[in-house]
Design an enzyme around this catalytic site. Sequence first.
Site, PDB file in Angstrom:
ATOM      1  N   SER A 139     -31.888  52.926 -25.342  1.00  0.00           N
ATOM      2  CA  SER A 139     -32.336  53.782 -24.219  1.00  0.00           C
ATOM      3  C   SER A 139     -33.289  54.861 -24.808  1.00  0.00           C
ATOM      4  O   SER A 139     -33.214  55.462 -25.969  1.00  0.00           O
ATOM      5  CB  SER A 139     -31.290  54.310 -23.552  1.00  0.00           C
ATOM      6  OG  SER A 139     -30.464  53.296 -22.840  1.00  0.00           O
TER       7      SER A 139
HETATM    8  N1  SAH Z   1     -26.395  52.134 -24.836  1.00  0.00           N
HETATM    9  C1  SAH Z   1     -27.288  51.284 -25.452  1.00  0.00           C
HETATM   10  C2  SAH Z   1     -28.246  50.617 -24.387  1.00  0.00           C
HETATM   11  C3  SAH Z   1     -28.551  49.369 -24.584  1.00  0.00           C
HETATM   12  S1  SAH Z   1     -29.452  48.631 -23.287  1.00  0.00           S
HETATM   13  C4  SAH Z   1     -27.998  51.875 -26.525  1.00  0.00           C
HETATM   14  O1  SAH Z   1     -28.017  53.259 -26.535  1.00  0.00           O
HETATM   15  O2  SAH Z   1     -28.640  51.370 -27.358  1.00  0.00           O
HETATM   16  C5  SAH Z   1     -27.841  47.842 -22.487  1.00  0.00           C
HETATM   17  C6  SAH Z   1     -26.794  47.153 -23.063  1.00  0.00           C
HETATM   18  O3  SAH Z   1     -26.066  46.513 -22.175  1.00  0.00           O
HETATM   19  C7  SAH Z   1     -27.374  45.633 -23.826  1.00  0.00           C
HETATM   20  O4  SAH Z   1     -26.990  45.752 -25.095  1.00  0.00           O
HETATM   21  C8  SAH Z   1     -26.798  44.585 -23.066  1.00  0.00           C
HETATM   22  O5  SAH Z   1     -26.452  43.397 -23.779  1.00  0.00           O
HETATM   23  C9  SAH Z   1     -25.544  45.400 -22.565  1.00  0.00           C
HETATM   24  N2  SAH Z   1     -25.020  44.566 -21.425  1.00  0.00           N
HETATM   25  C10 SAH Z   1     -25.683  43.833 -20.373  1.00  0.00           C
HETATM   26  N3  SAH Z   1     -24.823  43.301 -19.485  1.00  0.00           N
HETATM   27  C11 SAH Z   1     -23.428  43.809 -20.081  1.00  0.00           C
HETATM   28  C12 SAH Z   1     -22.208  43.507 -19.671  1.00  0.00           C
HETATM   29  N4  SAH Z   1     -21.774  42.926 -18.251  1.00  0.00           N
HETATM   30  N5  SAH Z   1     -21.052  44.105 -20.190  1.00  0.00           N
HETATM   31  C13 SAH Z   1     -21.342  44.902 -21.457  1.00  0.00           C
HETATM   32  N6  SAH Z   1     -22.526  44.975 -21.735  1.00  0.00           N
HETATM   33  C14 SAH Z   1     -23.710  44.540 -21.093  1.00  0.00           C
END
Ligand code: SAH
Length: 213
Positions: free
Chosen positions: A64
């Site tokens: 993000s």
């Molecule tokens: N907090 C992260 C943001 C990553 S983007 C950072 O700082 O890098 C969002 C993330 O949510 C992705 O890695 C994706 O694989 C995960 N995601 C999507 N659907 C999900 C679910 N149902 N349960 C857990 N994680 C999920």
Amino acid sequence: MKDTAKHQGLRNQLISVLKEKGITDVAVLDAIHKIPRHLFLNSSFEDYAYQDKAFPIGAGQTISQPYTVAFQSQLLEVKKDHKVLEIGTGSGYQTAVLCGIGAKVYTIERQNELFKSTSLLLPKLGIRPKHISFGDGYKGLPNYAPFDSIIVTAGAPFIPKPLMAQLKIGGRLVIPLGEDHQIMTLLIRKNETQFEKHEFGEFRFVPLLENKN
Ligand code: SAH
């Protein structure tokens, strides 16, 4: 894996940008100031790590944007020793910021590749969430509930009921809601059955996917 004076200088600039954009929570700004974001990215993005931008982290996902991390963290009103549940571990950067504020962080990731790489990376950087889980964030972590706050870091089409149930009374749930763009939404649990809802403008996230396992 190095954190140099150059990186620290770039972080100072990033903090100024975040303040200009309206981030005021000192604990959040301090955590972003000390977490080496460049070590959460592929080394080819190193020079850009302190720009206020999202970047690809593999498996079709993104780290993000710092402003988004700061904005969501500020809405959570995290205090030291709060139990915080994060949905979407991804790169682990948001996890690290929450740990940096002093929270006890429980985090869930549904992509195995990211779950594995981030589980290895965080301890190498001296960052120790309470629990990193591989699974479906829609279900939360009932075995560890209730939480002082819950942060969802992917765009959700609706608010998953289990997450509401796993929030303490007085607890805060921050979730970007919507399909192709999202409205940042804060729910505050008033009592067993009532939640207060606040909305905070438009953001863009990768989708929160339901587990197909
Ligand atoms: N907090 C992260 C943001 C990553 S983007 C950072 O700082 O890098 C969002 C993330 O949510 C992705 O890695 C994706 O694989 C995960 N995601 C999507 N659907 C999900 C679910 N149902 N349960 C857990 N994680 C999920």
